[in-house]
Write a protein that holds these residues in place. Structure first.
Motif, PDB file in Angstrom:
ATOM      1  N   PHE A 252      15.409  -2.653  10.412  1.00  0.00           N
ATOM      2  CA  PHE A 252      14.376  -3.061  11.376  1.00  0.00           C
ATOM      3  C   PHE A 252      14.967  -3.185  12.776  1.00  0.00           C
ATOM      4  O   PHE A 252      14.319  -2.816  13.774  1.00  0.00           O
ATOM      5  N   ASN A 253      16.187  -3.701  12.856  1.00  0.00           N
ATOM      6  CA  ASN A 253      16.880  -3.840  14.134  1.00  0.00           C
ATOM      7  C   ASN A 253      17.010  -2.485  14.839  1.00  0.00           C
ATOM      8  O   ASN A 253      16.675  -2.353  16.026  1.00  0.00           O
ATOM      9  N   LEU A 254      17.463  -1.473  14.119  1.00  0.00           N
ATOM     10  CA  LEU A 254      17.599  -0.130  14.685  1.00  0.00           C
ATOM     11  C   LEU A 254      16.239   0.475  15.017  1.00  0.00           C
ATOM     12  O   LEU A 254      16.081   1.161  16.037  1.00  0.00           O
ATOM     13  N   ALA A 255      15.241   0.213  14.168  1.00  0.00           N
ATOM     14  CA  ALA A 255      13.894   0.765  14.393  1.00  0.00           C
ATOM     15  C   ALA A 255      13.305   0.252  15.705  1.00  0.00           C
ATOM     16  O   ALA A 255      12.679   1.009  16.459  1.00  0.00           O
ATOM     17  N   PHE A 256      13.503  -1.026  16.008  1.00  0.00           N
ATOM     18  CA  PHE A 256      13.023  -1.585  17.283  1.00  0.00           C
ATOM     19  C   PHE A 256      13.711  -0.905  18.462  1.00  0.00           C
ATOM     20  O   PHE A 256      13.064  -0.579  19.462  1.00  0.00           O
ATOM     21  N   PHE A 257      15.016  -0.687  18.337  1.00  0.00           N
ATOM     22  CA  PHE A 257      15.774  -0.035  19.402  1.00  0.00           C
ATOM     23  C   PHE A 257      15.300   1.404  19.597  1.00  0.00           C
ATOM     24  O   PHE A 257      15.137   1.874  20.727  1.00  0.00           O
ATOM     25  N   PHE A 258      15.075   2.111  18.490  1.00  0.00           N
ATOM     26  CA  PHE A 258      14.664   3.510  18.551  1.00  0.00           C
ATOM     27  C   PHE A 258      13.214   3.677  19.009  1.00  0.00           C
ATOM     28  O   PHE A 258      12.806   4.783  19.369  1.00  0.00           O
ATOM     29  N   ALA A 259      12.431   2.587  18.987  1.00  0.00           N
ATOM     30  CA  ALA A 259      11.019   2.671  19.386  1.00  0.00           C
ATOM     31  C   ALA A 259      10.833   2.625  20.895  1.00  0.00           C
ATOM     32  O   ALA A 259       9.753   2.959  21.396  1.00  0.00           O
ATOM     33  N   ILE A 260      11.860   2.220  21.643  1.00  0.00           N
ATOM     34  CA  ILE A 260      11.731   2.066  23.101  1.00  0.00           C
ATOM     35  C   ILE A 260      11.261   3.349  23.787  1.00  0.00           C
ATOM     36  O   ILE A 260      10.348   3.314  24.622  1.00  0.00           O
ATOM     37  N   PRO A 261      11.845   4.539  23.468  1.00  0.00           N
ATOM     38  CA  PRO A 261      11.364   5.767  24.132  1.00  0.00           C
ATOM     39  C   PRO A 261       9.886   6.059  23.871  1.00  0.00           C
ATOM     40  O   PRO A 261       9.229   6.692  24.710  1.00  0.00           O
ATOM     41  N   TYR A 262       9.362   5.597  22.729  1.00  0.00           N
ATOM     42  CA  TYR A 262       7.953   5.863  22.415  1.00  0.00           C
ATOM     43  C   TYR A 262       7.026   5.181  23.421  1.00  0.00           C
ATOM     44  O   TYR A 262       6.047   5.780  23.891  1.00  0.00           O
ATOM     45  N   PHE A 263       7.334   3.935  23.774  1.00  0.00           N
ATOM     46  CA  PHE A 263       6.483   3.209  24.719  1.00  0.00           C
ATOM     47  C   PHE A 263       6.647   3.738  26.141  1.00  0.00           C
ATOM     48  O   PHE A 263       5.707   3.680  26.939  1.00  0.00           O
ATOM     49  N   ILE A 264       7.825   4.263  26.445  1.00  0.00           N
ATOM     50  CA  ILE A 264       8.011   4.947  27.737  1.00  0.00           C
ATOM     51  C   ILE A 264       7.161   6.223  27.743  1.00  0.00           C
ATOM     52  O   ILE A 264       6.535   6.557  28.754  1.00  0.00           O
ATOM     53  N   TYR A 265       7.148   6.908  26.622  1.00  0.00           N
ATOM     54  CA  TYR A 265       6.337   8.124  26.450  1.00  0.00           C
ATOM     55  C   TYR A 265       4.852   7.816  26.673  1.00  0.00           C
ATOM     56  O   TYR A 265       4.149   8.545  27.389  1.00  0.00           O
ATOM     57  N   LEU A 266       4.369   6.697  26.097  1.00  0.00           N
ATOM     58  CA  LEU A 266       2.970   6.295  26.277  1.00  0.00           C
ATOM     59  C   LEU A 266       2.693   5.899  27.722  1.00  0.00           C
ATOM     60  O   LEU A 266       1.583   6.103  28.231  1.00  0.00           O
ATOM     61  N   ALA A 267       3.696   5.327  28.398  1.00  0.00           N
ATOM     62  CA  ALA A 267       3.523   4.898  29.792  1.00  0.00           C
ATOM     63  C   ALA A 267       3.195   6.067  30.715  1.00  0.00           C
ATOM     64  O   ALA A 267       2.513   5.898  31.725  1.00  0.00           O
ATOM     65  N   PHE A 268       3.667   7.270  30.351  1.00  0.00           N
ATOM     66  CA  PHE A 268       3.383   8.464  31.161  1.00  0.00           C
ATOM     67  C   PHE A 268       2.040   9.097  30.789  1.00  0.00           C
ATOM     68  O   PHE A 268       1.702  10.177  31.280  1.00  0.00           O
TER      69      PHE A 268
END
Length: 363
Positions: A252-268
């Motif tokens: 879960f720890n790694l999954a949270f870290f790996f999810a960061i680019p997804y929200f940046i992707y949605l921001a665009f």
């Protein structure tokens, strides 16, 4: 006594020089990456990329980043509870962030674990126990990272192999390096003597090639490291069910870290790729640059992001990379450095109080 003082002073100066080099290298990387981002795009492309940008998704980035820090602390807290005793969670959070900070400013993140042992010792955890705790945490991390790679390949491996061949093989190479570390740890349980003999032979070979300067010190350090991981592996086999729980916390720890680019992707304003797509891609990118021997994989991490996420972000990839690097690395440097300074100030105050109290008692 004077000789010991000089040796200690020399060791401290050497460590300071290493940290100074890391900070200078990181600073140069920031400048170079910023210049590349500016000069590789014209102004029209920049404005086009940020036209539909929503800052609210950056709040989500902060949210998953906090969850990453909290689950890292939870992992340390969980292992400490069955290896020693239950400690206050805030202590685990402090030690966890300090470990992430020192890992970020040293090559291969080698400074994180020793500094965590130092700060755990300040919390009255014995050095041997603290060393075992951070070793178990590293073993669990390596296993969860390998599991994430296998899951990513099972879900999207064939797609990346067919469409992004370079991405596929870079990630596979990173996986092999991490898998070697896992097998080496497993081998310390099965045949510790074989690992020691093999390591000693390799160190002697590197010493003859003048790659390693002081082979005797390296041999002593290597032998101690193998002993630490052998002990840690023995504890994992004793606390199997608790170790499995720690493994899932790490995932879960790694999954949270790996999810960061997804929200940046949605921001665009993008919606083409799913969370699973970005998670798997970030897992592969993380593995691809994990074996680069620079502080925080600086340089390699930025290049890896451009290579792996170029097709995802398109013209916005440079801006996305800067935002991603800020959340995943530079913010850690800011928070970690502030925490280290505050901790040292509080530690100095405690020592002064103890000295004053002892002086009063003696008088």
């Amino acid at each position: 006594m004077r000789h010991d003082h000089k040796a200690l002073f020399g060791g401290q100066m050497k460590k300071k020089r290493k940290h100074l080099f890391s900070i200078i290298y990181i600073g140069i990387t920031i400048v170079v990456v910023g210049l590349i981002a500016i000069f590789n795009q014209n102004i029209e492309e920049v404005f086009s990329a940020i036209a539909s940008f929503s800052v609210w998704w950056l709040v989500a980035c902060i949210g998953v980043l906090l969850l990453y820090w909290l689950t890292d602390a939870l992992l340390l807290h969980d292992i400490t509870s069955y290896m020693y005793k239950r400690e206050p969670f805030l202590r685990s959070l402090k030690v966890g962030i300090i470990g992430l900070y020192y890992g970020a400013i040293t090559p291969f993140a080698t400074g994180g674990q020793p500094m965590q042992v130092v700060y755990m010792r300040r919390n009255n955890i014995p050095v041997g126990t603290a060393t075992c705790i951070v070793c178990i945490k590293f073993v669990v991390y390596e296993l969860s990272l390998c599991a994430m790679f296998i899951a990513s390949m099972a879900v999207r491996g064939s797609y990346y192999y067919a469409n992004y061949n370079e991405v596929f093989w870079f990630a596979t190479l990173g996986f092999v390096f991490n898998l070697i570390a896992v097998f080496a740890i497993i081998l310390t349980i099965i045949n510790k003597k074989l690992v020691l003999r093999t390591g000693e032979a390799l160190i002697r070979l590197l010493s003859r090639a003048r790659i390693i300067k002081n082979d005797d010190n390296t041999l002593v350090s290597f032998s101690k490291t193998i002993d630490d991981y052998h002990t840690a592996a023995a504890y994992i086999s004793r606390y199997k069910l608790r170790a499995i729980g720690s493994f899932f916390i790490s995932v879960f720890n790694l999954a949270f870290f790996f999810a960061i680019p997804y929200f940046i992707y949605l921001a665009f304003g993008n919606r083409l790729y799913s969370l699973i797509d970005i998670l798997t891609l970030q897992a592969l990118a993380y593995l691809a640059v994990s074996f680069f021997p620079t502080p925080g994989s600086a340089g390699a991490a930025e290049g890896g992001f451009l290579l792996f996420f170029g097709p995802v972000f398109g013209k916005a990839v440079y801006i996305a990379m800067l935002i991603w690097r800020f959340f995943t690395y530079y913010l850690m440097l800011i928070v970690g450095s502030l925490l280290v300074v505050l901790e040292e100030l509080f530690s100095l105050r405690r020592r002064r109080r103890e000295t004053l109290f002892n002086d009063i008692e003696e008088s």
